[in-house]
Design a protein around this motif. Structure first.
Motif, PDB file in Angstrom:
ATOM      1  N   THR A   3      60.311 125.463  43.321  1.00  0.00           N
ATOM      2  CA  THR A   3      59.903 124.298  44.111  1.00  0.00           C
ATOM      3  C   THR A   3      60.360 122.972  43.514  1.00  0.00           C
ATOM      4  O   THR A   3      60.409 121.967  44.223  1.00  0.00           O
ATOM      5  CB  THR A   3      58.372 124.264  44.230  1.00  0.00           C
ATOM      6  N   SER A   4      60.691 122.938  42.218  1.00  0.00           N
ATOM      7  CA  SER A   4      61.057 121.666  41.604  1.00  0.00           C
ATOM      8  C   SER A   4      61.893 121.908  40.347  1.00  0.00           C
ATOM      9  O   SER A   4      61.720 122.934  39.672  1.00  0.00           O
ATOM     10  CB  SER A   4      59.794 120.871  41.235  1.00  0.00           C
ATOM     11  N   VAL A   5      62.793 120.971  40.066  1.00  0.00           N
ATOM     12  CA  VAL A   5      63.656 121.048  38.883  1.00  0.00           C
ATOM     13  C   VAL A   5      63.682 119.674  38.216  1.00  0.00           C
ATOM     14  O   VAL A   5      63.744 118.655  38.894  1.00  0.00           O
ATOM     15  CB  VAL A   5      65.099 121.459  39.263  1.00  0.00           C
ATOM     16  N   ASP A   6      63.629 119.646  36.887  1.00  0.00           N
ATOM     17  CA  ASP A   6      63.813 118.392  36.162  1.00  0.00           C
ATOM     18  C   ASP A   6      64.579 118.685  34.875  1.00  0.00           C
ATOM     19  O   ASP A   6      64.497 119.792  34.331  1.00  0.00           O
ATOM     20  CB  ASP A   6      62.478 117.725  35.836  1.00  0.00           C
ATOM     21  N   VAL A   7      65.331 117.690  34.423  1.00  0.00           N
ATOM     22  CA  VAL A   7      66.189 117.841  33.247  1.00  0.00           C
ATOM     23  C   VAL A   7      65.723 116.873  32.170  1.00  0.00           C
ATOM     24  O   VAL A   7      65.522 115.676  32.433  1.00  0.00           O
ATOM     25  CB  VAL A   7      67.666 117.572  33.601  1.00  0.00           C
ATOM     26  N   ASN A   8      65.543 117.379  30.948  1.00  0.00           N
ATOM     27  CA  ASN A   8      65.171 116.531  29.822  1.00  0.00           C
ATOM     28  C   ASN A   8      66.358 115.630  29.469  1.00  0.00           C
ATOM     29  O   ASN A   8      67.431 116.125  29.106  1.00  0.00           O
ATOM     30  CB  ASN A   8      64.794 117.412  28.623  1.00  0.00           C
ATOM     31  N   PRO A   9      66.206 114.305  29.557  1.00  0.00           N
ATOM     32  CA  PRO A   9      67.339 113.414  29.309  1.00  0.00           C
ATOM     33  C   PRO A   9      67.807 113.396  27.863  1.00  0.00           C
ATOM     34  O   PRO A   9      68.908 112.937  27.573  1.00  0.00           O
ATOM     35  CB  PRO A   9      66.807 112.040  29.732  1.00  0.00           C
ATOM     36  N   HIS A  10      66.982 113.914  26.954  1.00  0.00           N
ATOM     37  CA  HIS A  10      67.332 113.866  25.531  1.00  0.00           C
ATOM     38  C   HIS A  10      68.134 115.075  25.059  1.00  0.00           C
ATOM     39  O   HIS A  10      68.907 114.972  24.100  1.00  0.00           O
ATOM     40  CB  HIS A  10      66.058 113.729  24.685  1.00  0.00           C
ATOM     41  N   ASN A  11      67.935 116.231  25.708  1.00  0.00           N
ATOM     42  CA  ASN A  11      68.640 117.420  25.227  1.00  0.00           C
ATOM     43  C   ASN A  11      69.184 118.307  26.351  1.00  0.00           C
ATOM     44  O   ASN A  11      69.708 119.386  26.082  1.00  0.00           O
ATOM     45  CB  ASN A  11      67.727 118.254  24.319  1.00  0.00           C
ATOM     46  N   SER A  12      69.038 117.873  27.597  1.00  0.00           N
ATOM     47  CA  SER A  12      69.559 118.584  28.778  1.00  0.00           C
ATOM     48  C   SER A  12      68.882 119.926  29.029  1.00  0.00           C
ATOM     49  O   SER A  12      69.421 120.743  29.780  1.00  0.00           O
ATOM     50  CB  SER A  12      71.083 118.768  28.681  1.00  0.00           C
ATOM     51  N   ASP A  13      67.719 120.193  28.422  1.00  0.00           N
ATOM     52  CA  ASP A  13      66.953 121.376  28.797  1.00  0.00           C
ATOM     53  C   ASP A  13      66.509 121.240  30.255  1.00  0.00           C
ATOM     54  O   ASP A  13      66.172 120.145  30.713  1.00  0.00           O
ATOM     55  CB  ASP A  13      65.707 121.527  27.912  1.00  0.00           C
ATOM     56  N   VAL A  14      66.504 122.357  30.986  1.00  0.00           N
ATOM     57  CA  VAL A  14      66.154 122.357  32.401  1.00  0.00           C
ATOM     58  C   VAL A  14      64.769 122.997  32.580  1.00  0.00           C
ATOM     59  O   VAL A  14      64.521 124.100  32.092  1.00  0.00           O
ATOM     60  CB  VAL A  14      67.186 123.127  33.231  1.00  0.00           C
ATOM     61  N   TYR A  15      63.879 122.286  33.273  1.00  0.00           N
ATOM     62  CA  TYR A  15      62.541 122.798  33.572  1.00  0.00           C
ATOM     63  C   TYR A  15      62.444 123.059  35.073  1.00  0.00           C
ATOM     64  O   TYR A  15      62.918 122.260  35.880  1.00  0.00           O
ATOM     65  CB  TYR A  15      61.468 121.788  33.166  1.00  0.00           C
ATOM     66  N   VAL A  16      61.829 124.196  35.454  1.00  0.00           N
ATOM     67  CA  VAL A  16      61.645 124.512  36.866  1.00  0.00           C
ATOM     68  C   VAL A  16      60.183 124.834  37.130  1.00  0.00           C
ATOM     69  O   VAL A  16      59.495 125.465  36.316  1.00  0.00           O
ATOM     70  CB  VAL A  16      62.531 125.703  37.322  1.00  0.00           C
ATOM     71  N   GLY A  17      59.696 124.369  38.283  1.00  0.00           N
ATOM     72  CA  GLY A  17      58.363 124.720  38.742  1.00  0.00           C
ATOM     73  C   GLY A  17      58.454 125.878  39.718  1.00  0.00           C
ATOM     74  O   GLY A  17      59.328 125.906  40.587  1.00  0.00           O
ATOM     75  N   MET A  18      57.559 126.852  39.574  1.00  0.00           N
ATOM     76  CA  MET A  18      57.596 128.065  40.391  1.00  0.00           C
ATOM     77  C   MET A  18      56.318 128.183  41.220  1.00  0.00           C
ATOM     78  O   MET A  18      55.239 127.772  40.776  1.00  0.00           O
ATOM     79  CB  MET A  18      57.765 129.292  39.495  1.00  0.00           C
TER      80      MET A  18
END
Length: 296
Positions: A7-22
């Motif tokens: 349902t949602s995606v965001d990227v950590n601006p400091h290390n480019s890790d990708v977070y997703v909401g399920m």
């Protein structure tokens, strides 16, 4: 990954890790930059959270905010949220939270952003001035209590945008006390998300339910489609088509997927990800002028 209902995606601006909401009570997963395997945040899985939107704090990304079907949650990591982070309910218990926006100019001494706005299902729009400890109503003048998306202008903190289910977009110039509609040139009254182009609060993008992505270069006063390449067509359909030279497949002529959210890749501000309902993630490499499929 632990779910196909993202349902949602965001990227950590400091290390480019990708977070997703399920959805479906799967919580949050993240993909570390350079890795090929996803990791769940254990607390969110144990609490069986269904995530509608997630947002890393852009000022201090050790904080991750979750808009869920059960309320507003905040995860804390060191230095960033990870599988062992604590994620606690901070507001709106038992309410469906469509969205959260943070006023990045209002950081307190503890590093937490003080001023934030939430959009709730059936209960309107609320404002907090104390980092989520308390919230007050801020939807007088909006002709609906179902707020799908809320957006705070980083360069004009008193300016707030809200998309209202079935009523289009509203804007406030006084931190939500009064609202005016901004819907004259936007054909879709169902806007799932609003987002600014990074470092350019004059440019807005709207993710809509049935007409794709729209773009405004004048702070929401006028809108134009940004849909080339977004249309849903199978291989057989495309083979039957005859396109003139230079003609493209777009949402104005063909069926368009529902766009759930739009996210910019911080390291390349003209690269955009568009999350669709059932058709994966689309990408634009040219600030939304054209789109192509990804393998997600």
């Amino acid at each position: 990954i632990h779910s196909r209902h993202i349902t949602s995606v965001d990227v950590n601006p400091h290390n480019s890790d990708v977070y997703v909401g399920m959805w479906s009570r799967k919580g949050v997963a993240y993909l570390k930059s350079g890795s090929t395997s996803w990791t769940q945040i254990n607390t969110t899985a144990a609490q069986k959270l269904s995530i509608f939107q997630l947002q890393l704090d852009p000022v201090n990304p050790q904080f991750l905010y979750l808009s869920t079907s059960q309320g507003l949650y905040r995860c804390v990591g060191d230095p960033y949220p990870s599988e062992f982070s604590d994620c606690d309910l901070i507001a709106h218990e038992s309410n469906f939270i469509f969205d959260l926006t943070l006023d990045i100019e209002s950081v307190g001494p503890n590093g937490k952003i003080k001023r934030m706005y939430t959009g709730l299902r059936y209960h309107g729009l609320y404002k907090s001035s104390d980092a989520g400890i308390s919230f007050n109503e801020r939807y007088a003048g909006i002709k609906s209590n179902e707020i799908l998306s809320v957006l705070s202008d980083p360069n004009h903190p008193s300016d707030i945008y809200a998309s209202v289910n079935g009523k289009g977009i509203y804007k406030s110039n006084d931190e939500g006390l009064n609202w005016i509609p901004l819907t004259d040139e936007l054909p879709d009254e169902y806007v799932n998300q609003l987002v600014f182009k990074p470092e350019d609060s004059n440019t807005l993008f709207a993710a809509t339910r049935s007409t794709g992505v729209y773009k405004s270069d004048d702070r929401g006063l006028s809108w134009s489609p940004s849909n080339t390449g977004l249309a849903i067509l199978g291989v057989d359909d495309i083979e039957k088509m005859t396109l003139n030279e230079g003609e493209t497949i777009n949402c104005e002529s063909f069926l368009c997927p529902e766009i759930l959210s739009v996210n910019f890749i911080s390291s390349s501000p003209c690269q955009i990800l568009a999350e669709t309902n059932g058709y994966g993630i689309m990408m634009s490499d040219d600030c939304g002028n054209s789109w192509h499929k990804t393998n997600l």
